[in-house]
Structures are given as structure tokens and as C-alpha cells.
Design a protein around this motif. Sequence first.
Motif, PDB file in Angstrom:
ATOM      1  N   UNK A 227       0.820  -1.217   0.000  1.00  0.00           N
ATOM      2  CA  UNK A 227       0.000   0.000   0.000  1.00  0.00           C
ATOM      3  C   UNK A 227       0.851   1.264   0.000  1.00  0.00           C
ATOM      4  N   UNK A 228       2.052   1.168   0.535  1.00  0.00           N
ATOM      5  CA  UNK A 228       2.949   2.328   0.535  1.00  0.00           C
ATOM      6  C   UNK A 228       4.139   2.081  -0.399  1.00  0.00           C
ATOM      7  N   UNK A 229       3.964   1.103  -1.310  1.00  0.00           N
ATOM      8  CA  UNK A 229       4.949   0.796  -2.349  1.00  0.00           C
ATOM      9  C   UNK A 229       6.326   0.491  -1.777  1.00  0.00           C
ATOM     10  N   UNK A 230       6.340  -0.248  -0.662  1.00  0.00           N
ATOM     11  CA  UNK A 230       7.618  -0.590  -0.034  1.00  0.00           C
ATOM     12  C   UNK A 230       7.943  -2.072  -0.110  1.00  0.00           C
ATOM     13  N   UNK A 231       7.002  -2.870  -0.639  1.00  0.00           N
ATOM     14  CA  UNK A 231       7.242  -4.313  -0.645  1.00  0.00           C
ATOM     15  C   UNK A 231       8.462  -4.691  -1.475  1.00  0.00           C
ATOM     16  N   UNK A 232       8.617  -4.049  -2.654  1.00  0.00           N
ATOM     17  CA  UNK A 232       9.729  -4.421  -3.530  1.00  0.00           C
ATOM     18  C   UNK A 232      11.076  -4.147  -2.875  1.00  0.00           C
ATOM     19  N   UNK A 233      11.118  -3.167  -1.981  1.00  0.00           N
ATOM     20  CA  UNK A 233      12.378  -2.841  -1.308  1.00  0.00           C
ATOM     21  C   UNK A 233      12.709  -3.839  -0.202  1.00  0.00           C
TER      22      UNK A 233
ATOM     23  N   UNK B 218      10.202  -9.820   1.020  1.00  0.00           N
ATOM     24  CA  UNK B 218       9.970 -11.006   1.834  1.00  0.00           C
ATOM     25  C   UNK B 218       9.715 -12.177   0.897  1.00  0.00           C
ATOM     26  N   UNK B 219      10.358 -13.303   1.109  1.00  0.00           N
ATOM     27  CA  UNK B 219      10.095 -14.468   0.258  1.00  0.00           C
ATOM     28  C   UNK B 219       8.624 -14.864   0.339  1.00  0.00           C
TER      29      UNK B 219
ATOM     30  N   UNK C  72       4.144  -6.787  12.683  1.00  0.00           N
ATOM     31  CA  UNK C  72       5.584  -6.573  12.830  1.00  0.00           C
ATOM     32  C   UNK C  72       6.170  -7.489  13.901  1.00  0.00           C
ATOM     33  N   UNK C  73       5.480  -7.617  15.023  1.00  0.00           N
ATOM     34  CA  UNK C  73       5.947  -8.510  16.085  1.00  0.00           C
ATOM     35  C   UNK C  73       5.979  -9.959  15.602  1.00  0.00           C
ATOM     36  N   UNK C  74       4.984 -10.353  14.797  1.00  0.00           N
ATOM     37  CA  UNK C  74       4.982 -11.701  14.222  1.00  0.00           C
ATOM     38  C   UNK C  74       6.241 -11.934  13.396  1.00  0.00           C
TER      39      UNK C  74
ATOM     40  N   UNK D  26      13.645  -6.928   8.583  1.00  0.00           N
ATOM     41  CA  UNK D  26      13.652  -5.662   7.846  1.00  0.00           C
ATOM     42  C   UNK D  26      12.224  -5.223   7.544  1.00  0.00           C
ATOM     43  N   UNK D  27      11.376  -6.182   7.173  1.00  0.00           N
ATOM     44  CA  UNK D  27       9.980  -5.862   6.897  1.00  0.00           C
ATOM     45  C   UNK D  27       9.277  -5.356   8.148  1.00  0.00           C
TER      46      UNK D  27
END
Length: 230
Positions: free
Chosen positions: A124-130, A133-134, A201-203, A214-215
Motif C-alpha cells: 500500500x505504501x509501495x515498499x514491498x519491492x524494497x 519477503x520471500x 511486525x511482532x509476528x 527488515x519488513x
Amino acid sequence: MTVLLHPVSVTEAAGILGVSQSRVRQLIENHYLPAHKIGGVWALPLGNVSARADLRLPSTRPLGAESAWQAINAGDVEVDNGVKYQNRGHTTRWFMGSRAPTEEAVALGGMIGGTYASVELLDRVRQYSDVGIPKQNFEHDLYLPWSKQQELIDLTGAVLTTEGYTVVRFVDDSVWTLATSAAIPSDDIKGLRLAPVAAAALDLMLHGNSRSQQAAYSLMHYQSRIINNG
């Protein structure tokens, strides 16, 4: 077969962390330290043990369930201090067969956290590609009220096992309404609720790999943008 680089024993890990061997075993059982049994004996990756030792956490006293969810919903968590929020749910591992955890979450009124939620939220904030996560072979994190345990078994034929790839955190019914008050509707699957950003995030911090960590940091960094875009 799992191959560990620089494995250490429970005794060695206890020395590095400055805690008792029973405490190390507790961290393993609660999935706060990754470990594998080799010949019936626990072996831990030295890198993960050293990373935990370097955190120098100010407190590892767990919050109560209500306080943990209040902090999670407010986004006010120490993401490196997962022990503090462990009472957000009773952690169990299950084998679910071929049924997707997202289907279970919808059918049982639960929430999906961990990698699945993180991929969608960071998109949603276009950060996944950076982060990258496998997508394959990742653990699933599912949140359900405690009273839904038998329904989960009846619906999926789920089997409780330490080798399960689905982590189910059963939340006390008394705080379930609070736990879901900051859930985020999925854009991808109708009726699916994503766990609050801080819970996802905690998960991820428990998955024991650098990309997931990092994610987790990215989720917390972009939290307000994710919520606004959601």
C-alpha cells in the motif's frame, strides 16, 4: 534437512545471553529464538543468539493481554522486545492441510498477521519491492479468539504439532474486541481482516530471518501511512 551455520547448544546460548538454560528453552518453545533438534538435542543459530544478546532489552517482563493490545493498537511497541507482548495470544502451531489460512481467518472471524499481512500492507505504501519477503514457504500467522479452537479443528481438520507451518495465536475472549479494534480490512480478499500493523511486525520478528526483520522495521516506520492508505 536443515543445515545450521555455527550452531550452539542450549548451555552455550544460556551463557551468551546470561540467562538460565530453562529460560533459553522457554524462548525456544515460545518461538522467540529459532532452534532445531539435531539428534534429539536443541541447536540454535549463533547469529540469532548473538543478535538477541546485543539487544540489551530494558525489560522482558510481559504485559498483560489488555495492556499488550492497547500498546499494539496505539503502535507504541518495542518491536525488538517481543517477549513484552507475548500475552497478545497463546501461541500454538498447527498443520492445516491444503486449506489457506486466509480462508480460515474469514470463516472464523479472525485476523491474519505475519508475512501475508505485511506483504499487503507494505504494497500500500509501495515498499514491498524494497523489502522482498520471500513469498514461498513462509509461515502463516493467524489470530483467533480462544473460544474458536474447536471450530478451527472441525473446519480444517487441523492438527496441533510443533512442526506446523501455521502459527495460531489464540486471544483471550475478554480482549478479542480490543484486539480487533485496530484490524485493517484487506484489499485483496473480501471479508479478511489484517492484524494491526504492530502485531504483524511482532509476528515477523519471530520468523528468524533478516528479511522478515527488515519488513517488521519497515512496517513500523510506515505505520501511519499504511493506516491512512488503508
